[in-house]
Design a protein around this motif. Structure first.
Motif, PDB file in Angstrom:
ATOM      1  N   ARG A  48      42.188  41.536  34.748  1.00 29.96           N
ATOM      2  CA  ARG A  48      43.581  41.773  34.346  1.00 29.96           C
ATOM      3  C   ARG A  48      43.614  42.713  33.049  1.00 29.96           C
ATOM      4  O   ARG A  48      44.489  43.436  33.096  1.00 29.96           O
ATOM      5  CB  ARG A  48      44.308  40.557  33.874  1.00 29.96           C
ATOM      6  N   ASP A  64      30.780  41.379  34.104  1.00 29.98           N
ATOM      7  CA  ASP A  64      31.020  40.178  34.135  1.00 29.98           C
ATOM      8  C   ASP A  64      29.843  39.433  35.085  1.00 29.98           C
ATOM      9  O   ASP A  64      29.270  40.273  35.897  1.00 29.98           O
ATOM     10  CB  ASP A  64      32.424  39.639  34.780  1.00 29.98           C
ATOM     11  N   SER A 106      38.508  38.674  26.276  1.00 25.71           N
ATOM     12  CA  SER A 106      39.344  37.398  26.126  1.00 25.71           C
ATOM     13  C   SER A 106      38.725  36.309  26.845  1.00 25.71           C
ATOM     14  O   SER A 106      38.499  36.325  28.140  1.00 25.71           O
ATOM     15  CB  SER A 106      40.885  37.637  26.859  1.00 25.71           C
TER      16      SER A 106
HETATM   17  C1  LIG Z   1      37.664  32.360  30.895  1.00 26.47           C
HETATM   18  S1  LIG Z   1      37.121  33.445  31.890  1.00 26.47           S
HETATM   19  C2  LIG Z   1      37.965  34.847  31.334  1.00 26.47           C
HETATM   20  C3  LIG Z   1      38.103  35.865  32.263  1.00 26.47           C
HETATM   21  C4  LIG Z   1      39.076  37.210  31.564  1.00 26.47           C
HETATM   22  N1  LIG Z   1      38.347  37.590  30.426  1.00 26.47           N
HETATM   23  C5  LIG Z   1      40.365  37.017  31.490  1.00 26.47           C
HETATM   24  O1  LIG Z   1      40.944  36.723  30.233  1.00 26.47           O
HETATM   25  O2  LIG Z   1      41.108  36.875  32.601  1.00 26.47           O
HETATM   26  C6  LIG Z   1      35.318  33.737  31.209  1.00 26.47           C
HETATM   27  C7  LIG Z   1      34.648  35.046  31.884  1.00 26.47           C
HETATM   28  O3  LIG Z   1      33.584  35.313  31.110  1.00 26.47           O
HETATM   29  C8  LIG Z   1      32.490  35.395  32.231  1.00 26.47           C
HETATM   30  N2  LIG Z   1      31.399  34.958  31.627  1.00 26.47           N
HETATM   31  C9  LIG Z   1      30.933  33.717  31.039  1.00 26.47           C
HETATM   32  N3  LIG Z   1      29.912  33.762  30.460  1.00 26.47           N
HETATM   33  C10 LIG Z   1      29.292  35.045  30.825  1.00 26.47           C
HETATM   34  C11 LIG Z   1      27.861  35.666  30.596  1.00 26.47           C
HETATM   35  N4  LIG Z   1      26.945  35.017  30.007  1.00 26.47           N
HETATM   36  N5  LIG Z   1      27.676  36.913  30.981  1.00 26.47           N
HETATM   37  C12 LIG Z   1      28.502  37.700  31.739  1.00 26.47           C
HETATM   38  N6  LIG Z   1      29.927  36.853  31.991  1.00 26.47           N
HETATM   39  C13 LIG Z   1      30.012  36.083  31.500  1.00 26.47           C
HETATM   40  C14 LIG Z   1      32.853  34.507  33.354  1.00 26.47           C
HETATM   41  O4  LIG Z   1      32.304  34.940  34.575  1.00 26.47           O
HETATM   42  C15 LIG Z   1      34.168  34.641  33.221  1.00 26.47           C
HETATM   43  O5  LIG Z   1      34.575  35.772  34.118  1.00 26.47           O
END
Ligand SMILES: C[S@@+](CC[C@H](N)C(=O)[O-])C[C@H]1O[C@@H](n2cnc3c(N)ncnc32)[C@H](O)[C@@H]1O
Length: 199
Positions: A48, A64, A106
């Motif tokens: 987004r 991601d 975020s």
């Molecule tokens: C709560 S979601 C937020 C997604 C996006 N930023 C949003 O606000 O719509 C957390 C995101 O962080 C990614 N994530 C968490 N730990 C990660 C890591 N160690 N390496 C890469 N991505 C990570 C997850 O795959 C997920 O898509």
């Protein structure tokens, strides 16, 4: 369970788990970035924020761990005729060998012991005058039911940021906000908001 398996599971269930609108705090900082071009989104999920900044003329890349999330981002960017580079990887293995004017995140829930390494890579990846802007759940979010992990090790405090980014200008606050972001984040929440500029 790996981050990829965990987040693929969430992103497979919903159309867009956090909705399609950019995070309000990140979007509200767009004026700050007006002389900047190259922007990187970390932990960007279904895209987004990446879509919003690309629609506004930034040259956007996104990282991601979830291939399911990034596939949705790619599909949406093609539909909207945008060019967004996506990289599916765990940020612990991000090489950080490219420079950016802006880095945004975020709700990137990284473990406490992973942050020093990540924050160093973010600082090193910023051009001078570049910004790192993020919104994260506070440790106080444990007492709210509007979303976020129920694990203290994945939640943030102001000090987490104050103790890093030593050579940067920092504006870090803890705030109570009302979230309306898909089915994933709904209602009153306690967040840490970060605006960091490399000087
Ligand atoms: C709560 S979601 C937020 C997604 C996006 N930023 C949003 O606000 O719509 C957390 C995101 O962080 C990614 N994530 C968490 N730990 C990660 C890591 N160690 N390496 C890469 N991505 C990570 C997850 O795959 C997920 O898509």
């Amino acid at each position: 369970m790996s981050q990829q398996i965990f987040w693929n599971g969430k992103f497979s269930k919903a159309d867009y788990f956090y909705g399609t609108k950019a995070n309000q705090f990140l979007a509200s900082k767009i004026e700050l970035f007006k002389n900047h071009k190259k922007l990187l989104c970390l932990g960007e999920g279904e895209g987004r924020n990446a879509i919003f900044f690309a629609q506004n003329g930034f040259e956007v890349s996104a990282i991601d761990a979830s291939d399911v999330g990034l596939l949705k981002l790619d599909t949406r960017s093609k539909e909207e005729n945008l060019e967004i580079k996506t990289f599916c990887m765990d940020l612990n293995f991000w090489k950080a060998d490219e420079k950016y004017d802006v880095i945004v995140a975020s709700y990137l829930h990284m473990y406490k012991d992973e942050r020093e390494n990540l924050f160093k890579k973010i600082e090193n990846s910023l051009n001078f005058d570049g910004y790192f802007v993020g919104e994260f759940f506070s440790t106080k979010q444990l007492t709210y039911n509007s979303g976020g992990p129920k694990d203290l090790d994945l939640l943030y405090s102001i000090e987490d940021f104050l103790n890093h980014f030593i050579l940067c200008k920092k504006n870090i606050s803890e705030e109570i906000v009302t979230l309306d972001e898909g089915i994933g984040h709904q209602g009153e929440a306690c967040v840490i908001r970060v605006v960091i500029q490399k000087i």
